[in-house]
Write an enzyme that holds these catalytic residues in place. Structure first.
Site: not given
Length: 169
Positions: A88-90
């Protein structure tokens, strides 16, 4: 620090068990390891992901909350901000401090005040409203921008279906 981090994580887990938050559930992979969590994210209502049951892992560093956990979807998910391997890339999961690319403000990145609850609320928000400007999955971002109700929607629907089939494995 690891004594304090494990106490903090135990407190957050107890709080989530006592007062569950809509949209996800969380627990330990192994009762003896407070640093490895398993989360289940429900696809948000009125989005392409609605009805999905997406399993993910949260791996906390020993110096949590000074550094963010890593989150990885175990269930396949087609999304601009989820790498093809599930990472996940946030912003809030990015290491604290300045962004060397100048894209994110320091206050958008990890801060020690974040909790499992704030992380998961951000992830649910990300599912509902992808950030196409900062994709982890360039192909999904391109499809989301160019053919949201065509190819992108079909791939997401397939992931939702598979997630439902795998939910009880």
């Amino acid at each position: 620090m690891s004594g304090q981090s494990s106490l903090l994580l135990r407190k957050q887990l107890a709080e989530l068990n006592k007062n569950p938050v809509e949209g996800f559930s969380a627990g330990l992979v192994d009762d003896d390891d407070i640093y490895q969590w398993e989360v289940v994210v429900m696809g948000p209502q009125d989005t392409l992901f609605e009805g999905g049951v997406f399993k993910a892992s949260l791996t906390f560093p020993r110096d949590y909350p000074l550094r963010p956990p890593k989150m990885k979807f175990v269930t396949e998910i087609w999304h601009p901000n989820v790498a093809k391997n599930g990472d996940v890339c946030i912003s809030i999961l990015h290491e604290p401090g300045e962004d060397k690319y100048g894209y994110e403000k320091p206050e958008e990145r990890w801060l020690p005040i974040h909790t499992v609850e704030t992380i998961m609320i951000s992830v649910i928000s990300m599912l509902a409203d992808p950030n196409g400007d900062s994709p982890a999955n360039v192909d999904a971002a391109k499809e989301w921008r160019e053919d949201r109700n065509g190819v992108f929607k079909k791939k997401v629907a397939r992931c939702v279906r598979r997630s439902q089939e795998m939910a009880f494995d």
